[in-house]
Design an enzyme around this catalytic site. Sequence first.
Site, PDB file in Angstrom:
ATOM      1  N   LYS A   1       0.864  -1.186   0.000  1.00 39.26           N
ATOM      2  CA  LYS A   1       0.000   0.000   0.000  1.00 39.26           C
ATOM      3  C   LYS A   1       0.899   1.234   0.000  1.00 39.26           C
ATOM      4  O   LYS A   1       1.988   1.221   0.589  1.00 39.26           O
ATOM      5  CB  LYS A   1      -0.893  -0.032   1.251  1.00 39.26           C
ATOM      6  CG  LYS A   1      -1.835   1.156   1.393  1.00 39.26           C
ATOM      7  CD  LYS A   1      -2.911   1.162   0.326  1.00 39.26           C
ATOM      8  CE  LYS A   1      -3.761   2.429   0.350  1.00 39.26           C
ATOM      9  NZ  LYS A   1      -4.451   2.672  -0.930  1.00 39.26           N
TER      10      LYS A   1
ATOM     11  N   ASN B   1     -13.012   2.437  -6.544  1.00 42.01           N
ATOM     12  CA  ASN B   1     -12.564   2.621  -5.167  1.00 42.01           C
ATOM     13  C   ASN B   1     -12.170   4.053  -4.910  1.00 42.01           C
ATOM     14  O   ASN B   1     -11.719   4.760  -5.814  1.00 42.01           O
ATOM     15  CB  ASN B   1     -11.357   1.713  -4.844  1.00 42.01           C
ATOM     16  CG  ASN B   1     -10.023   2.379  -5.165  1.00 42.01           C
ATOM     17  OD1 ASN B   1      -9.494   3.160  -4.376  1.00 42.01           O
ATOM     18  ND2 ASN B   1      -9.501   2.093  -6.350  1.00 42.01           N
TER      19      ASN B   1
ATOM     20  N   LEU C   1      -5.852   6.673   0.245  1.00 43.51           N
ATOM     21  CA  LEU C   1      -4.460   6.554   0.720  1.00 43.51           C
ATOM     22  C   LEU C   1      -4.345   6.171   2.194  1.00 43.51           C
ATOM     23  O   LEU C   1      -3.377   6.557   2.868  1.00 43.51           O
ATOM     24  CB  LEU C   1      -3.721   7.873   0.493  1.00 43.51           C
ATOM     25  CG  LEU C   1      -3.168   8.076  -0.917  1.00 43.51           C
ATOM     26  CD1 LEU C   1      -3.051   9.576  -1.218  1.00 43.51           C
ATOM     27  CD2 LEU C   1      -1.819   7.420  -1.073  1.00 43.51           C
TER      28      LEU C   1
ATOM     29  N   ASN D   1       4.188   6.286  -6.451  1.00 40.85           N
ATOM     30  CA  ASN D   1       2.807   6.374  -6.936  1.00 40.85           C
ATOM     31  C   ASN D   1       2.521   7.828  -7.285  1.00 40.85           C
ATOM     32  O   ASN D   1       2.184   8.626  -6.406  1.00 40.85           O
ATOM     33  CB  ASN D   1       1.855   5.856  -5.855  1.00 40.85           C
ATOM     34  CG  ASN D   1       0.411   5.891  -6.325  1.00 40.85           C
ATOM     35  OD1 ASN D   1       0.136   6.308  -7.456  1.00 40.85           O
ATOM     36  ND2 ASN D   1      -0.502   5.452  -5.474  1.00 40.85           N
TER      37      ASN D   1
ATOM     38  N   CYS E   1      -2.325   8.405  -8.162  1.00 44.06           N
ATOM     39  CA  CYS E   1      -3.555   8.113  -7.420  1.00 44.06           C
ATOM     40  C   CYS E   1      -4.644   9.085  -7.859  1.00 44.06           C
ATOM     41  O   CYS E   1      -4.452  10.297  -7.786  1.00 44.06           O
ATOM     42  CB  CYS E   1      -3.319   8.251  -5.913  1.00 44.06           C
ATOM     43  SG  CYS E   1      -4.858   8.087  -4.994  1.00 44.06           S
TER      44      CYS E   1
ATOM     45  N   GLY F   1      -6.660  -5.055 -14.835  1.00 41.47           N
ATOM     46  CA  GLY F   1      -7.647  -5.999 -15.354  1.00 41.47           C
ATOM     47  C   GLY F   1      -7.194  -7.431 -15.511  1.00 41.47           C
ATOM     48  O   GLY F   1      -7.867  -8.213 -16.184  1.00 41.47           O
TER      49      GLY F   1
ATOM     50  N   GLY G   1      -4.249  -7.025  -9.387  1.00 42.89           N
ATOM     51  CA  GLY G   1      -4.804  -6.114  -8.391  1.00 42.89           C
ATOM     52  C   GLY G   1      -6.186  -6.546  -7.950  1.00 42.89           C
ATOM     53  O   GLY G   1      -6.357  -7.408  -7.081  1.00 42.89           O
ATOM     54  N   THR G   2      -7.196  -5.973  -8.624  1.00 35.03           N
ATOM     55  CA  THR G   2      -8.589  -6.225  -8.261  1.00 35.03           C
ATOM     56  C   THR G   2      -8.934  -7.713  -8.267  1.00 35.03           C
ATOM     57  O   THR G   2      -9.791  -8.159  -7.502  1.00 35.03           O
ATOM     58  CB  THR G   2      -9.484  -5.446  -9.239  1.00 35.03           C
ATOM     59  OG1 THR G   2      -9.139  -4.065  -9.113  1.00 35.03           O
ATOM     60  CG2 THR G   2     -10.947  -5.625  -8.943  1.00 35.03           C
TER      61      THR G   2
HETATM   62  O1  RRO Z   1      -5.923   4.834  -1.840  1.00 32.18           O
HETATM   63  C1  RRO Z   1      -6.556   5.013  -2.894  1.00 32.18           C
HETATM   64  O2  RRO Z   1      -7.698   5.504  -2.910  1.00 32.18           O
HETATM   65  C2  RRO Z   1      -5.983   4.667  -4.197  1.00 32.18           C
HETATM   66  C3  RRO Z   1      -4.665   4.866  -4.553  1.00 32.18           C
HETATM   67 BR1  RRO Z   1      -3.368   5.470  -3.374  1.00 32.18          BR
HETATM   68  C4  RRO Z   1      -4.230   4.583  -5.884  1.00 32.18           C
HETATM   69  O3  RRO Z   1      -3.075   4.761  -6.277  1.00 32.18           O
HETATM   70  N1  RRO Z   1      -5.169   4.132  -6.749  1.00 32.18           N
HETATM   71  C5  RRO Z   1      -6.439   3.927  -6.392  1.00 32.18           C
HETATM   72  O4  RRO Z   1      -7.251   3.516  -7.224  1.00 32.18           O
HETATM   73  N2  RRO Z   1      -6.845   4.185  -5.108  1.00 32.18           N
END
Ligand code: RRO
Length: 309
Positions: A43, A67, A71, A127, A130, A245, A266-267
């Site tokens: 994370k 989502n 962070l 990152n 985001c 994906g 990921g998802t």
């Molecule tokens: O934490 C988030 O809401 C988030 C992050 Br840091 C990111 O890089 N990508 C995302 O879809 N959610």
Amino acid sequence: MRPTRVFGIDFQHPVLLAAGTCGFGEPVIDVMDLSDIGGIVTKSVTPEPRSGNPAPRVAEYRHGMLNSVGLANPGLEGVRRDKLPWMRKHLGNLPVIVSVAGHTPEEYGQVVEGLEGEDGFQAFELNLSCPNDARLGGRPFALDPESLEAVLEVVRPRTVRPLIVKLAPNDPDIGATAALAVAHGADGITAVNTVPGYLTQVSTGRPILGAGPGGTSGPAILPVGLAAVRQVAQRVDVPVIGVGGILSPDDALLYFRAGATLVGVGTGSFADPRCGARVALGVARAQSTAPDVYSARAATAPGPVPSES
Ligand code: RRO
């Protein structure tokens, strides 16, 4: 099986668990053998702890997920105090890439400097993409060349570890952005983060997520990620980590054909916590059966990426 050596790190599989989908590795150890995946990306870590956005933070829809976690993370000191010792104890030799986020270039620098002297991880992923940071007003650093340069200028001198830059899917020229990142010291590119999205209740018109907008992920964005990886791999010679994906081994193989050296699941892990292992084992099988067809792009000797085939 021969490990894939990328960024000077030996990955037993070219399949990682993507940032934000496996915490700091805690959900992984109960559901799979660590030897069944290539590594994890944590994370994103910020200088201060963050509690994140109001609930609900996640919503499913037909073809994926939206989502806005915001962070949420324990912050630099929490990671040093709790997460790194846990990772050192439980993750063995599994490669770990620490994701880093911030509101200013200096915040990225603080996190990198604060972790650089620690053991228990091998590389940083910056990152810069985001979509859910209200303070950046929907314009993450990856979409602003001056900010991207500024982050790398602050961070690069503070670490000898590999620096990977995670880019945004809604970039009109992601190849140029990747080239800029590499020119400022990036050792690799991750493509892509989630796609900005918005879902409302049909009856009320109110947003489904507590924060309103969010980032779209899951099978809907597979072609988005593939297009981005293709564009990046055509422009830069550094390794590319393809994310977006991936649910099946074939999805991962498509990323390798597009020019990725590693991929991130990921998802897919939310629906099936073993998704990463399943993908990794399927990829290994395909690659051992037909190595010429299914190999990932070499990390150190990038061949030409097919243009429009
Ligand atoms: O934490 C988030 O809401 C988030 C992050 Br840091 C990111 O890089 N990508 C995302 O879809 N959610």
